[in-house]
Design an enzyme around this catalytic site. Structure first.
Site, short mmCIF file in Angstrom:
data_model
loop_
_atom_site.label_atom_id
_atom_site.label_comp_id
_atom_site.label_asym_id
_atom_site.label_seq_id
_atom_site.Cartn_x
_atom_site.Cartn_y
_atom_site.Cartn_z
N LYS A 85 0.90 -1.36 0.00
CA LYS A 85 0.07 -0.11 0.06
C LYS A 85 0.88 1.29 -0.05
CE LYS A 85 -3.39 2.67 0.76
NZ LYS A 85 -4.09 3.23 -0.20
N CYS B 166 -3.56 9.88 1.32
CA CYS B 166 -2.66 8.69 0.78
C CYS B 166 -1.48 9.27 0.29
CB CYS B 166 -3.59 7.82 -0.30
SG CYS B 166 -4.94 6.97 0.40
#
Length: 402
Positions: free
Chosen positions: A202, A256
């Site tokens: 991720k 993010c």
């Protein structure tokens, strides 16, 4: 019927809970924000996401999604809470830990426990230790996994269903149990691995994007100095069959791409030089944009003998959403306004009805009245505005690509 408890009803947790509920899984949606719980219970969406509002109303009315402020006994528990960073760019997993501790009393043998929150490598194992310290009888009796989300705001419904998922289990059996749950609504492929690899996967995905954007932003700085249209340059370079340069902007925002690289650089400072430099470049781009606006205001005042009316167009971190998390547009607007606190500013964000700091102005009104127009986010509404030579236009996000 399977019952699943989602901890966190934010930009990822709520859409995932809704999609899962629509697939036939009974969802208990938990959030510590009473307003979010109340609004969701009424079937009212508290975020902007196309197509999600009718789905929310449907699953709430059907009793398939039950919003509340505390967890309860369930077959599975999913943690979808924020993981911000501290002032020194060290990751803050306190929300993940608090969410873990909140479900410990409700865990029972055979349960599935999944973390979706973006996390530093080793977080899933740390949460497992906390669980087993409190509930040693559950050791080897529950399934623990990490499964990062990878959706794009504005297209969340489609991507939740169609994107591939990386499933990192603390054991192979845990990964299989997690896959069985996600199979209720995911038609993309599943890729099994261990939880540490999934956690880093991720972080790597978003760090890769950050590096690519930094290259585009660096090009924009070079082109500005060289007197070259960066948008045209990138268009020409991308005619090469193996070149795909991204579009520059006023920085990088969101929870993010603007955050995840720090999770790597803080843990591996000697090994992540390129990632760290990309972060510095993208942060600098916002400062550079702010200085450009200040200089344009000073030049206008010297030429006209009066202070300009300035329209700051866009606060969200990307087009056509309402998400302001880590937004460079918001940061630039704040910095410029603080530097010229007696100037006439109009702040525009068409995806928000109101803001607790900025007084918002209609985008057409602001564009019409402004002497200097600063495009920070390329919202679709802005692209309908005609170019006007009687205004100073600073286009940092490619509304006109001029």
């Amino acid at each position: 019927m399977m019952k699943v408890c989602f901890i966190g009803l934010g930009y990822i947790g709520l859409p995932t809970a809704i999609v899962a509920a629509k697939s036939g899984v009974k969802i208990v949606g938990v959030d510590i924000n009473a307003q979010v719980v109340d609004q969701t219970r009424k079937g009212i969406l508290h975020i902007v996401e196309p197509g999600l509002q009718p789905m929310l109303k449907e699953v709430v009315d059907a009793g398939m999604l039950i919003p509340q402020s505390t967890p309860e006994a369930s077959d599975a528990f999913f943690l979808v809470v924020p993981t911000p960073f501290k002032e020194n760019h060290q990751p803050d997993i306190s929300y993940v830990e608090a969410a873990t501790r909140s479900v410990i009393p409700y865990l029972r043998e055979g349960n599935l426990f999944v973390i979706e929150s973006t996390s530093p490598v080793g977080t899933t194992e740390k949460m497992a230790e906390i669980i087993f310290q409190e509930r040693p009888e559950l050791k080897d009796k529950i399934y623990i996994a990490y499964c990062p989300e990878r959706v794009l705001p504005g297209n969340v419904i489609y991507e939740l269903v169609h994107n591939d998922r990386v499933i990192g289990g603390m054991t192979d059996a845990a990964a299989d149990v997690a896959i069985k749950f996600y199979s209720h609504f995911v038609v993309g492929n599943f890729h099994k691995t261990n939880c540490r690899t999934a956690e880093l996967c991720k972080l790597v995905e978003n760090s890769s994007r950050d590096v690519q954007i930094a290259f585009a932003n660096e090009l924009s700085l070079i082109c500005d100095k060289a007197g070259i249209n960066v948008w045209h340059l990138i268009e020409l370079a991308n005619k090469h069959p193996r070149v795909n340069i991204l579009q520059p902007g006023c920085g990088v925002g969101g929870h993010c791409i603007a955050v995840d690289p720090y999770f790597i650089t803080s843990a591996f400072p000697e090994e992540s030089k390129l990632i760290a430099t990309a972060r510095e470049t993208n942060n600098y781009k916002a400062e550079w944009c702010a200085e450009k606006v200040k200089n344009a205001m000073l030049k206008y005042e010297l030429q006209h003998g009066s202070k300009p009316r300035v329209a700051m167009m866009g606060l969200a971190f990307k087009p056509d959403i309402d998400d302001l998390r880590e937004s460079p547009a918001k940061r630039i607007t704040s910095e410029v306004m603080q530097s010229y606190n007696n100037a006439d500013f109009m702040v525009v964000e068409p995806n928000l009805k109101e803001h607790n700091v900025f007084k918002l102005t209609d985008y057409k009104e602001a564009y019409d009245k402004a002497d200097i127009v600063v495009f920070l986010t390329a919202h679709k509404q802005f692209k309908t505005l005609p170019w006007r030579d009687d205004k100073v236009i600073l286009d940092f996000c490619g509304v006109y690509k001029r």
